[in-house]
Design a protein around this motif. Structure first.
Motif, PDB file in Angstrom:
ATOM      1  N   THR A 138       0.558  -1.115  -0.088  1.00 27.47           N
ATOM      2  CA  THR A 138      -0.112   0.049   0.015  1.00 27.47           C
ATOM      3  C   THR A 138       1.116   1.262  -0.051  1.00 27.47           C
ATOM      4  O   THR A 138       0.549   2.261  -0.758  1.00 27.47           O
ATOM      5  CB  THR A 138      -0.853   0.083   1.017  1.00 27.47           C
ATOM      6  N   GLN A 139       2.000   1.259   0.932  1.00 25.72           N
ATOM      7  CA  GLN A 139       2.697   2.385   1.047  1.00 25.72           C
ATOM      8  C   GLN A 139       3.446   2.577  -0.406  1.00 25.72           C
ATOM      9  O   GLN A 139       3.646   3.705  -0.775  1.00 25.72           O
ATOM     10  CB  GLN A 139       3.788   2.260   2.106  1.00 25.72           C
ATOM     11  N   ARG A 140       3.734   1.555  -0.950  1.00 25.31           N
ATOM     12  CA  ARG A 140       4.455   1.885  -2.178  1.00 25.31           C
ATOM     13  C   ARG A 140       3.501   2.248  -3.359  1.00 25.31           C
ATOM     14  O   ARG A 140       3.922   3.191  -4.138  1.00 25.31           O
ATOM     15  CB  ARG A 140       4.951   0.277  -2.638  1.00 25.31           C
ATOM     16  N   ASN A 141       2.433   1.686  -3.348  1.00 28.63           N
ATOM     17  CA  ASN A 141       1.487   2.235  -4.423  1.00 28.63           C
ATOM     18  C   ASN A 141       1.253   3.479  -4.159  1.00 28.63           C
ATOM     19  O   ASN A 141       0.946   4.207  -5.136  1.00 28.63           O
ATOM     20  CB  ASN A 141       0.077   1.116  -4.275  1.00 28.63           C
ATOM     21  N   MET A 142       0.908   3.988  -2.851  1.00 31.34           N
ATOM     22  CA  MET A 142       0.623   5.338  -2.546  1.00 31.34           C
ATOM     23  C   MET A 142       1.831   6.306  -2.918  1.00 31.34           C
ATOM     24  O   MET A 142       1.328   7.316  -3.815  1.00 31.34           O
ATOM     25  CB  MET A 142       0.334   5.559  -1.276  1.00 31.34           C
ATOM     26  N   ALA A 143       2.950   5.821  -2.908  1.00 28.84           N
ATOM     27  CA  ALA A 143       4.066   6.789  -3.274  1.00 28.84           C
ATOM     28  C   ALA A 143       3.990   6.850  -4.859  1.00 28.84           C
ATOM     29  O   ALA A 143       4.309   8.073  -5.347  1.00 28.84           O
ATOM     30  CB  ALA A 143       5.436   6.094  -2.755  1.00 28.84           C
ATOM     31  N   GLN A 144       3.777   5.888  -5.546  1.00 38.88           N
ATOM     32  CA  GLN A 144       3.843   5.907  -6.795  1.00 38.88           C
ATOM     33  C   GLN A 144       2.607   6.546  -7.574  1.00 38.88           C
ATOM     34  O   GLN A 144       2.695   7.460  -8.494  1.00 38.88           O
ATOM     35  CB  GLN A 144       4.033   4.533  -7.566  1.00 38.88           C
ATOM     36  N   ILE A 145       1.344   6.528  -6.891  1.00 34.82           N
ATOM     37  CA  ILE A 145       0.230   7.235  -7.340  1.00 34.82           C
ATOM     38  C   ILE A 145       0.451   8.764  -6.994  1.00 34.82           C
ATOM     39  O   ILE A 145       0.108   9.454  -7.952  1.00 34.82           O
ATOM     40  CB  ILE A 145      -1.066   6.698  -6.564  1.00 34.82           C
ATOM     41  N   SER A 146       1.067   8.959  -5.938  1.00 38.70           N
ATOM     42  CA  SER A 146       1.483  10.496  -5.566  1.00 38.70           C
ATOM     43  C   SER A 146       2.336  11.017  -6.726  1.00 38.70           C
ATOM     44  O   SER A 146       2.014  12.153  -7.334  1.00 38.70           O
ATOM     45  CB  SER A 146       2.118  10.418  -4.395  1.00 38.70           C
ATOM     46  N   ALA A 147       3.383  10.112  -7.045  1.00 36.24           N
ATOM     47  CA  ALA A 147       4.221  10.558  -8.014  1.00 36.24           C
ATOM     48  C   ALA A 147       3.569  10.933  -9.647  1.00 36.24           C
ATOM     49  O   ALA A 147       4.120  11.465 -10.131  1.00 36.24           O
ATOM     50  CB  ALA A 147       5.556   9.830  -8.177  1.00 36.24           C
ATOM     51  N   ASP A 148       2.464  10.082  -9.558  1.00 34.46           N
ATOM     52  CA  ASP A 148       1.915  10.032 -10.948  1.00 34.46           C
ATOM     53  C   ASP A 148       0.854  11.214 -10.921  1.00 34.46           C
ATOM     54  O   ASP A 148       0.180  11.426 -11.915  1.00 34.46           O
ATOM     55  CB  ASP A 148       0.939   8.912 -11.117  1.00 34.46           C
ATOM     56  N   GLY A 149       0.833  11.987  -9.911  1.00 33.20           N
ATOM     57  CA  GLY A 149       0.072  13.483  -9.779  1.00 33.20           C
ATOM     58  C   GLY A 149      -1.303  13.408  -8.892  1.00 33.20           C
ATOM     59  O   GLY A 149      -1.839  14.441  -8.811  1.00 33.20           O
ATOM     60  N   ALA A 150      -1.734  12.385  -8.207  1.00 35.03           N
ATOM     61  CA  ALA A 150      -2.696  12.470  -7.135  1.00 35.03           C
ATOM     62  C   ALA A 150      -2.286  12.994  -6.117  1.00 35.03           C
ATOM     63  O   ALA A 150      -1.087  13.173  -5.750  1.00 35.03           O
ATOM     64  CB  ALA A 150      -3.323  10.780  -6.889  1.00 35.03           C
ATOM     65  N   HIS A 151      -3.290  13.677  -5.257  1.00 33.76           N
ATOM     66  CA  HIS A 151      -3.122  14.202  -4.031  1.00 33.76           C
ATOM     67  C   HIS A 151      -3.641  13.183  -3.039  1.00 33.76           C
ATOM     68  O   HIS A 151      -4.778  13.207  -2.795  1.00 33.76           O
ATOM     69  CB  HIS A 151      -3.840  15.488  -4.154  1.00 33.76           C
ATOM     70  N   ILE A 152      -2.744  12.616  -2.126  1.00 33.43           N
ATOM     71  CA  ILE A 152      -3.182  12.133  -1.152  1.00 33.43           C
ATOM     72  C   ILE A 152      -3.524  12.702   0.002  1.00 33.43           C
ATOM     73  O   ILE A 152      -2.673  13.572   0.775  1.00 33.43           O
ATOM     74  CB  ILE A 152      -2.038  10.939  -0.753  1.00 33.43           C
ATOM     75  N   LEU A 153      -4.678  12.813   0.624  1.00 25.22           N
ATOM     76  CA  LEU A 153      -5.192  13.460   1.593  1.00 25.22           C
ATOM     77  C   LEU A 153      -4.845  13.120   3.186  1.00 25.22           C
ATOM     78  O   LEU A 153      -5.088  13.624   4.139  1.00 25.22           O
ATOM     79  CB  LEU A 153      -6.577  13.877   1.832  1.00 25.22           C
TER      80      LEU A 153
END
Ligand code: CTP
Length: 410
Positions: A138-153
């Motif tokens: 999950t943490q890995r996915n989150m870092a990559q999604i964030s790098a892809d431009g999503a904003h994690i709240l």
């Protein structure tokens, strides 16, 4: 009540027990005048019905990429093109994994993939069990999604529906609303540290009694919130008030003027902007009693001697950092009459570049106010509005003066 006026939000629900909070969130966004289009995965429909979400959003809910209501049969294109933002709340661990891989076999992930990345921001409110949240996948996915431009709240912490306690709860609807509203504010203070004083002070007479004033702290809290929304790192030194700390703001609680001065001086060396909104008591009882002062039966009231309190704003404004131009100081002038004259006199007396005048009895405790900005170039009226609206304008005016992008208004 208009913080999201003119905004069209696509609210996406993926499967998780936090779907019950999405109903409240939807309602809160509508109350702030947003239009809300709900899109749900099949898993989300296991937790809350589209009927509920349709009733709250006042729009039919979308759940299938084959929805024939769209003339071109392309809901993934149409829905994403209309949005000012897509907010996925709750965003499950599985949905994160799907976003990571660019999955496109159901409407919500397909729509996220099809969104024009540069125009339509994607905000995610994760919600899951603490072990799922902490898992490296999950943490890995989150870092990559964030790098892809999503904003994690971010996530909340505490008791979870599964009975365990830890990180991974979805943020509360009020917190998500605050984050969403903040997201849309202009980021004029990124990289700046802003220090704000707010509320009254309390000057003890004895351990039971003291002297204070009618300041509610609302204006100062609104200023702290607006500065945070603009991207600043904000510290709020607050006198005794019963207000909720704005999200993302660091709060230091104090009682007396001396404590407020100490807390302010501890923060000032790293601040770029100091905004003194506090209604600091001008005098304090010179020697507060260590014990409760008792009636002695003589009928005579005790006579209190007073000492003058330090002037926090003037002290900071006379410091090296402010005088060398590294710290921009803003004062507030609470008056009952002759606002312009008094404000201008205070501007000079305190040696600051900007003072904000207001009429004390018309603002204390109220949710709205009207302000008068006074600087060396002239005066500028900010007509009656909510304190948060005025605070946002004030923050924009301070930023304008800091960045010197346009000449000051006058
Ligand atoms: N202020 C301060 N410390 C004080 C008094 C005031 O930091 N001991 C700040 C307030 O936070 C505000 C500004 O100075 O930003 C003006 O406060 P105000 O109470 O309006 O004025 P005073 O300086 O107290 O002057 P007066 O009592 O003559 O109105």
């Amino acid at each position: 009540m208009n913080d999201l006026a003119g905004k069209h939000i696509v609210l996406g629900l993926s499967g998780g027990i936090a779907c019950y909070k999405a109903a409240d969130l939807c309602r809160a966004m509508v109350k702030e005048s947003a239009t809300v289009q709900v899109v749900m995965t099949q898993a989300a429909e296991q937790f809350i019905t589209p009927v509920t979400m349709q009733a709250l959003s006042n729009r039919p809910v979308y759940g299938s990429q084959w929805d024939a209501r769209e003339p071109n049969n392309m809901p993934h294109i149409n829905l994403s093109r209309e949005a000012d933002a897509i907010l996925i709340a709750p965003c499950s661990a599985d949905f994160m994994a799907r976003l990571l891989h660019g999955s496109a076999d159901e409407l919500l992930s397909l729509m996220c993939l099809a969104r024009p990345v540069a125009q339509v921001p994607l905000l995610l409110a994760p919600a899951m069990n603490r072990e799922m949240w902490a898992h490296p996948a999950t943490q890995r996915n989150m870092a990559q999604i964030s790098a892809d431009g999503a904003h994690i709240l971010g996530v909340g912490s505490g008791f979870q529906a599964c009975g365990e306690t830890g990180d991974g709860r979805m943020l509360e609807p009020a917190e998500l609303l605050e984050d969403l509203v903040a997201f849309f504010q202009p980021k004029t203070m990124v990289g700046l540290r802003v220090l704000v004083t707010a509320g009254p002070t309390f000057e003890p007479i004895d351990p039971i009694r003291g002297i204070t004033n009618h300041s509610s702290g609302k204006m100062g809290f609104a200023v702290a919130k607006a500065a945070r929304e603009a991207g600043a790192q904000v510290t709020l030194v607050a006198g005794p008030v019963s207000l909720t700390t704005p999200r993302g703001v660091e709060r230091v609680d104090v009682g007396s003027a001396q404590q407020m001065l100490d807390a302010t001086l501890a923060q000032a060396p790293s601040a770029d902007v100091f905004i003194a909104t506090a209604a600091v008591a001008d005098w304090r009882p010179a020697s507060p009693s260590g014990q409760k002062i008792k009636k002695d039966g003589s009928g005579r009231a005790p006579v209190l001697a007073f000492a003058e309190n330090p002037d926090i704003l003037a002290t900071v404004a006379q410091g090296e950092r402010a005088r060398s131009g590294q710290l921009f100081c803003v004062g507030f002038a609470a008056e009952t009459h002759d606002l312009v004259t008094h404000a201008r006199a205070k501007l000079a007396r305190k040696g600051i570049p900007l003072i904000v005048g207001n009429i004390g009895p018309l603002t204390f405790g109220e949710d709205d106010n009207q302000l008068l900005l006074v600087d060396q170039f002239g005066t500028q009226e900010l007509p009656r509005a909510s304190k948060i609206a005025l605070a946002r304008t004030l923050v924009a005016e301070i930023s304008r003066r800091l960045h010197r992008t346009v000449p000051p208004a006058g």
